[in-house]
Structure formats: structure tokens, C-alpha cells
Design a protein around this motif. Structure first.
Motif, short mmCIF file in Angstrom:
data_model
loop_
_atom_site.label_atom_id
_atom_site.label_comp_id
_atom_site.label_asym_id
_atom_site.label_seq_id
_atom_site.Cartn_x
_atom_site.Cartn_y
_atom_site.Cartn_z
N ASP A 39 -18.26 8.46 4.12
CA ASP A 39 -19.23 7.36 4.12
C ASP A 39 -20.51 7.82 4.82
OD1 ASP A 39 -18.63 7.34 6.80
OD2 ASP A 39 -17.32 5.58 6.66
N ALA A 40 -21.39 6.87 5.12
CA ALA A 40 -22.70 7.23 5.67
C ALA A 40 -22.59 7.96 7.01
CB ALA A 40 -23.56 5.97 5.81
N SER A 41 -21.49 7.73 7.73
CA SER A 41 -21.34 8.38 9.04
C SER A 41 -21.16 9.89 8.87
CB SER A 41 -20.12 7.81 9.77
OG SER A 41 -18.91 8.30 9.18
N GLY A 42 -20.76 10.32 7.70
CA GLY A 42 -20.56 11.75 7.45
C GLY A 42 -19.23 12.28 7.97
N GLU A 43 -18.43 11.42 8.64
CA GLU A 43 -17.16 11.89 9.17
C GLU A 43 -16.17 12.15 8.04
OE1 GLU A 43 -15.41 9.67 12.28
OE2 GLU A 43 -17.25 9.57 13.45
N ARG A 44 -15.22 13.01 8.32
CA ARG A 44 -14.24 13.34 7.29
C ARG A 44 -13.47 12.10 6.89
NH1 ARG A 44 -10.29 17.58 8.77
NH2 ARG A 44 -10.15 16.37 10.65
N PRO A 45 -13.32 11.88 5.59
CA PRO A 45 -12.63 10.67 5.15
C PRO A 45 -11.14 10.69 5.51
CG PRO A 45 -13.73 11.79 3.32
CD PRO A 45 -13.78 12.71 4.49
N ILE A 46 -10.62 9.52 5.78
CA ILE A 46 -9.18 9.32 5.97
C ILE A 46 -8.76 8.26 4.97
CG2 ILE A 46 -7.40 8.54 7.57
CD1 ILE A 46 -9.09 9.64 9.87
N THR A 47 -7.62 8.47 4.33
CA THR A 47 -7.23 7.64 3.20
C THR A 47 -5.83 7.07 3.38
OG1 THR A 47 -8.48 9.22 1.86
CG2 THR A 47 -7.14 7.59 0.68
N TRP A 48 -5.69 5.77 3.10
CA TRP A 48 -4.36 5.14 3.12
C TRP A 48 -3.59 5.50 1.85
CZ3 TRP A 48 -2.12 2.94 7.07
CH2 TRP A 48 -2.85 2.22 8.03
N PHE A 49 -2.34 5.85 2.04
CA PHE A 49 -1.44 6.00 0.89
C PHE A 49 -0.04 5.61 1.35
CE2 PHE A 49 1.45 9.00 -1.52
CZ PHE A 49 1.54 8.16 -2.62
N ARG A 50 0.48 4.54 0.75
CA ARG A 50 1.85 4.08 1.02
C ARG A 50 2.15 3.97 2.52
NH1 ARG A 50 6.03 3.50 -3.51
NH2 ARG A 50 4.51 3.14 -5.12
N GLY A 51 1.25 3.33 3.26
CA GLY A 51 1.53 3.03 4.66
C GLY A 51 1.17 4.13 5.64
N TYR A 52 0.67 5.27 5.14
CA TYR A 52 0.27 6.34 6.03
C TYR A 52 -1.16 6.76 5.71
CZ TYR A 52 5.20 6.57 7.16
OH TYR A 52 6.46 6.25 7.57
N LYS A 53 -1.81 7.34 6.71
CA LYS A 53 -3.18 7.79 6.54
C LYS A 53 -3.20 9.31 6.43
CE LYS A 53 -4.19 5.28 10.17
NZ LYS A 53 -4.84 4.63 11.33
N TYR A 54 -4.07 9.80 5.56
CA TYR A 54 -4.10 11.24 5.28
C TYR A 54 -5.53 11.78 5.30
CZ TYR A 54 0.69 10.65 3.65
OH TYR A 54 2.01 10.36 3.58
N TYR A 55 -5.64 13.03 5.76
CA TYR A 55 -6.84 13.82 5.52
C TYR A 55 -6.69 14.47 4.14
CZ TYR A 55 -8.23 13.85 10.51
OH TYR A 55 -8.63 13.52 11.77
N GLY A 56 -7.82 14.94 3.61
CA GLY A 56 -7.78 15.80 2.43
C GLY A 56 -7.67 15.03 1.13
N GLY A 57 -7.34 15.78 0.06
CA GLY A 57 -7.28 15.20 -1.27
C GLY A 57 -5.85 15.05 -1.77
N PHE A 58 -5.75 14.54 -3.00
CA PHE A 58 -4.44 14.26 -3.59
C PHE A 58 -4.39 14.82 -5.00
CE2 PHE A 58 -5.42 11.17 -0.40
CZ PHE A 58 -4.24 11.00 0.30
N ARG A 59 -3.20 15.21 -5.41
CA ARG A 59 -3.03 15.72 -6.76
C ARG A 59 -1.84 15.01 -7.41
NH1 ARG A 59 -1.05 21.62 -7.54
NH2 ARG A 59 0.84 20.38 -7.52
N TYR A 60 -2.01 14.66 -8.70
CA TYR A 60 -1.02 13.86 -9.41
C TYR A 60 -0.60 14.61 -10.66
CZ TYR A 60 -3.13 10.48 -6.33
OH TYR A 60 -3.60 9.85 -5.21
N THR A 61 0.66 14.98 -10.71
CA THR A 61 1.16 15.77 -11.83
C THR A 61 2.27 15.02 -12.55
OG1 THR A 61 0.74 17.76 -10.54
CG2 THR A 61 2.11 18.01 -12.50
N ARG A 62 2.18 14.97 -13.89
CA ARG A 62 3.28 14.44 -14.69
C ARG A 62 3.84 15.57 -15.53
NH1 ARG A 62 1.86 10.02 -18.70
NH2 ARG A 62 4.11 9.74 -18.82
N ARG A 63 5.14 15.57 -15.67
CA ARG A 63 5.75 16.54 -16.56
C ARG A 63 6.59 15.79 -17.58
NH1 ARG A 63 7.74 21.19 -12.34
NH2 ARG A 63 5.66 22.00 -11.88
#
Ligand SMILES: [Zn+2]
Length: 558
Positions: free
Chosen positions: A207-231
Motif C-alpha cells: 500500500d502507500a506506506s510501502g511496507e511489505r504486504p502481509i496477506t490473510w489466508f485461512r486464518g493465518y497471515k503470510y509474507y510473499g506470494g502464492f501459487r495455485y496448481t491444478r492437476r
């Protein structure tokens, strides 16, 4: 007649900015040398039909994919703060999640779409899609498409195309396609199918603060990105792709109490980082490096507020434990109870830096596992062995053997017919576990003796101060040499009444009894670093590299 959208909707859709042009290639960014790691969050039986993301800090996401070097390649951006990645299937929004079971009362996202055409660029596809209130773009095996609508069946998509006057084909995507929607709605933002080579990547944006984003996923917070694979039409394997140090920040507080001394936390950080580096690709068959469970290392994102752990990780950034120039297998365990053990005496494989060491430090702190013991009757041992599939008669004796540092190496059980069963290494400590009798052998540091015999022990100077570690005792022999007394066999001492033989824990001596005392200390597999020992050493003033070099023989730390 084609339905044109109103200006507001068009403005909203155009917030999805195409990014193919005008962005520097992420692969050219060589300023950040930190290695990346892929951590499996949901896979296999736990793979998800839908996966929601919500910005905790940050504003929206880049959608794209990760290249072979795990560099993120952006394709387009969304300002939406709450998005959901769905397998391209007919899903219902129930209880805050997208699932395949629902009712017509629920919001539905169908997997049949009207394909408007293919395009050379995101901009062209977006231009076409923006003409429809439910238009969106897709990137399928390197080609851009414009789509509109999501319907529950082919015929519904066909009749909708006819009644809406849309010139396009009713299609459903491949078994690898992932659909991105705005969470809680049926509004599709994007579809991605990278074939067998790539998978959808989502990178939260600051966001505008420039701080590294933190993201909610299923009740936990994460740094970094996510990858979604279907087989093959399956559910989504969800992987967190992030910098090694961010991962280590997410491991340390779950493997060691954040309140422990900084040097112990640093030893844990370097150990966890090295373990991760040495085990990269462990789950390659599932498409990631490490999983988030204790199978690899417990990792639950950045939920724990642990500034000391963060400091320990940042202060040791880039530091690894190596042996002969290669990453060491930095096994660790809770507490050794007095001595660690050679890897070959626990796991079978001899590793030169995983040597048993007598631990004079751990006893300075309270571990809760200083001493544990059970009495097993011969009947109980017989039942436990039979229940585990060994066709033994009544067990009459147990013969323990011990390692150089006094941990259990093997147990031999002999029945009334004279037949024996021997269990070695880690099997020696697990064979006596029994849910029925509520017995858990906590470590490989234990002895087996006759519960009904008077226990032999040594005292000093006629006091009742017992010597807990016979091997720490030395004697001067007839030739003037100082020798360790050891803890096996027997000891002859001169007393006022003459000479007396005191039996020590016998290695290889059969214990014949109706009741066996199993008495031990420590908790864990005894290989590598004792975490409580690291705590004790830190409290005694040792630095993290001294701690690591004590528990990992002959390694380099740097
Ligand atoms: Zn694992």
C-alpha cells in the motif's frame, strides 16, 4: 444486440491494469540475492476447491506466474483486496468459502463461459471484455482471451449467448484452469491455464506506506506470494512462495519459544534455514520444496508476534551450517536428557557431523523431561509385542545394549521358548510404546533394569549425593593413566569392609525379571542440536555459532 456497460462498470473493470508492456522484467532484478522457497500449505488430500486471499496490509494483487527461478512474472493487476482462486468448476459460495456442494440460494460461479475471441495482448483482450458487464480476460497457454459470463452448463451458456446477442462460443476450460473472482461474488476477474509448465501466481502489492504486504489466508497471515496448481481436474495445491528469511521467521517461533535468549533463537534460525536449504525439493513430486507441517518444519506464516525471532533471523541472514562446503542436515530435537547420539545409532545413516556428544549444559535449565520412568510387567511387554504382530510366548528377559555415550542401541526380548526378537536404533525406543498402557518412550536415552532389584548407584564421600553420570567419573589406574570409568560392566571399590563390586548399567547383559524398570530422560530423537541445550548454553553466555559447533561436530558456521 451487444449490451454495452455503463461508465461506472467500465471504470471499475479498467482498474484491472494490463501489465505486459512497460514493466521491467522481474528476472532482471538482481538486487535481492535472497533465495526463494516454495512452502506447501494445502496439497494432496487437503487441496482446496477455492482459496480466499485478503490483504492484511497491502493493496490488491498482481496476477501472473512464477518462472523457473521463482521470479514473479506479472500479467495484470487488480485493486481488489479480497480475491478467491477457484478450480474452474461449478462452485457455490457457502459459509465464506467456495465449495462444490451448495444450493440455488447460494452465489454460484459456473465453469461454462462465453469466449469472445483470442488476442495478441492483454490490452486488446481487456478492450473487448470491457464491453460486457461480466467480461474478463484469460491467459491460456500463452494466448490472451476475452470471456464473459459464468454458467452452470454448456446449454445455459449457449442460450445466454443467444439471448444476449453475444457472438462467441460457449466453452468450459481445461482441467488445469484456475478462475479468480472477487471474494463473496460471482464476478470473475481472470482465468489462467499455464499448461504443464506454469501455474497461477498471485503477488500481494504494497500500500502507500510501502511496507511489505502481509496477506490473510485461512486464518493465518503470510509474507510473499502464492501459487495455485491444478492437476487433471483436481483441487488447488496452494503454495506460499517467499524469501528464505521470511520463511525462517515463520518457523522459528513455532520450533522454539520466542521468549528464549537471543543466541538460542539465532542458533535455531540458522539451524532452520540450513535444514530448509538442505531439504529443498523434498516435496518436488507435489511441486514444492517443503511442507508446513512437522514432516518438514512447522510453519504458520507470520501470525506470532515475535520480534526477538525476527531479529535472530535478520541478524543471521545468509548464515548456514556447512560441512565440507555442503549444507549440513541440521537435525534438532527438544532435549537430549544428557547426551545426543550418532545419527547411525538412530536413523541408520552415519553422518560425520551428527555425532553423539555428552551434554554438560542442558541440565542448567528445566526441560520437564529430566526424568521419566515406567514399570512394565513381563505380561505387558508380551502383550505389546504380540499386539504389534510378533508371535512370541511369555517374555522372560530383556537385554539392552548401549552406545558409547550411554543411550540405548538395541533391545532384545527373549521368550520362555528361548526365541528372541531384537529391535535396534530408533526402533528400540518405539517398540515399547503402547496406547493401551499409555506408555511413550520419549527419547533414546533410557535404561532397562530389573524393577525389583535394588538399584545400583554411586555416592561420593559417604554422602547420599548420587552420581547421575558415571561416565563423567575418572580413575587413575595402576600405570598412572586417567581413565573414564564408563557406565557399563561393574566397578570394584575399596571400602572399610574390604572390596565391593558395584554393578553399573550392563550393556549386553540380560535382565531377567517379571517387572522391568524403563527409566530415561530427554524428549526427541537425540540427533543434532538439543533446543533446551541451546537455551542453556545461551544463558551461560555462549554465542549461537558456539552452540551450533558444540552440537554439530566439525562444521563451519558462516
Ligand atoms: Zn514435509
Amino acid at each position: 444486440m451487444i449490451h454495452r456497460m455503463d461508465k461506472l462498470r467500465r471504470a471499475l473493470l479498467l482498474l484491472l491494469v494490463c501489465l505486459l508492456l512497460g514493466l521491467p522484467s522481474a528476472a532482471e532484478d538482481t538486487e535481492d540475492p535472497a533465495p526463494y522457497i516454495r512452502v506447501g500449505l494445502y496439497w494432496g488430500d487437503r487441496a482446496l476447491e477455492g482459496a480466499n486471499l485478503l490483504n492484511y496490509t497491502g493493496s490488491g494483487y498482481m496476477l501472473g506466474y512464477f518462472d523457473r527461478d521463482l521470479q514473479f512474472v506479472p500479467l495484470m493487476r487488480t485493486e481488489e483486496r479480497a480475491i478467491s482462486m477457484l478450480k474452474d468448476w461449478s462452485l457455490y459460495y457457502v459459509g465464506g468459502q467456495y465449495v462444490s456442494q451448495g444450493s440455488s440460494d447460494n452465489i454460484r460461479v459456473g465453469c461454462y463461459h462465453i469466449r469472445l475471441g483470442s488476442y495478441d495482448s492483454c490490452e486488446e483482450a481487456m478492450e473487448e471484455a470491457s464491453a460486457y458487464s461480466d467480461g474478463y480476460v484469460g491467459f491460456m497457454n500463452g494466448t490472451w482471451y476475452a470471456f464473459c459470463g459464468s454458467y452452470l452448463s454448456q446449454s445455459a451458456a449457449e442460450s445466454a449467448a443467444a439471448s444476449r446477442g453475444v457472438y462467441g462460443a460457449a466453452v468450459t476450460a481445461s482441467s488445469r484452469c484456475v478462475t479468480v473472482v472477487v471474494t463473496g461474488t460471482d464476478r470473475v476477474i481472470f482465468q489462467f491455464d499455464g499448461g504443464t509448465e506454469t501455474s497461477l501466481g498471485v503477488m500481494p502489492q504494497p500500500d502507500a506506506s510501502g511496507e511489505r504486504p502481509i496477506t490473510w489466508f485461512r486464518g493465518y497471515k503470510y509474507y510473499g506470494g502464492f501459487r495455485y496448481t491444478r492437476r487433471d481436474g483436481g483441487n488447488l495445491t496452494v503454495v506460499n512462495v517467499l524469501e528464505m528469511d521470511d520463511y525462517v521467521c515463520g518457523v522459528v517461533p513455532y520450533e522454539m519459544s520466542p521468549s528464549w535468549p537471543l543466541e538460542a533463537l539465532k542458533a535455531q534460525a540458522v539451524s532452520a534455514r540450513t535444514y530448509a536449504a538442505s531439504q529443498l525439493h523434498k516435496h518436488e513430486s507435489s511441486g514444492f520444496d517443503l511442507c508446513n507441517t512437522t514432516c518438514c518444519q512447522a510453519y504458520l506464516g507470520v501470525n506470532v508476534n515475535a520480534p526477538d525471532c525476527e531479529e535472530a533471523v535478520r541478524d543471521t541472514s545468509g548464515v548456514y551450517v556447512t560441512y565440507d562446503g555442503a549444507y549440513a542436515d541440521t537435525f534438532y530435537h527438544s532435549c537430549d536428557g544428557g547426551a545426543t547420539e550418532n545419527s547411525e545409532n538412530v536413523f541408520y545413516e552415519a553422518i560425520p557431523y551428527l555425532k553423539g556428544v555428552r551434554d554438560p549444559y542442558e541440565s542448567h535449565v528445566t526441560t520437564g523431561y529430566e526424568h521419566w520412568s515406567y514399570v512394565y510387567t513381563a505380561d505387558e511387554i508380551t502383550w505389546i509385542l504380540q499386539n504389534k504382530g510378533y508371535k512370541c510366548a511369555h517374555i522372560v528377559s530383556v537385554t539392552p545394549t548401549y552406545t558409547e555415550v550411554g543411550n540405548i542401541l538395541s533391545l532384545r526380548f527373549t521368550d520362555s521358548a528361548g526365541v528372541s526378537w531384537t529391535f535396534s536404533r530408533s526402533r528400540a525406543s518405539t517398540i515399547l510404546n503402547s496406547q493401551t498402557y499409555n506408555r511413550i518412550i520419549h527419547s533414546q536415552r533410557f535404561t532397562v533394569t530389573d524393577a525389583d532389584a535394588e538399584q545400583a548407584f554411586l555416592c561420593v564421600n559417604g554422602t547420599d549425593t548420587r552420581i547421575s553420570d558415571n561416565d563423567a567419573l575418572c580413575a587413575v589406574d595402576g600405570s598412572g593413566q586417567v581413565r573414564s570409568i564408563g557406565e557399563r560392566g561393574s566397578l570394584t571399590v575399596i571400602t572399610a569392609a574390604g572390596t565391593e563390586t558395584v554393578p553399573l548399567n550392563g550393556s549386553g547383559q540380560a535382565v531377567t525379571s517379571d517387572r522391568f524398570l524403563v527409566s530415561g530422560s530427554g524428549w526427541g530423537h537425540n540427533v543434532g542440536m538439543s533446543q533446551y541445550g541451546a537455551k542453556a548454553m545461551a544463558e551461560l553466555g555462549f554465542t549461537y555459532d558456539e552452540i551450533l559447533k558444540f552440537y554439530y561436530s566439525g562444521v563451519d558456521v558462516g
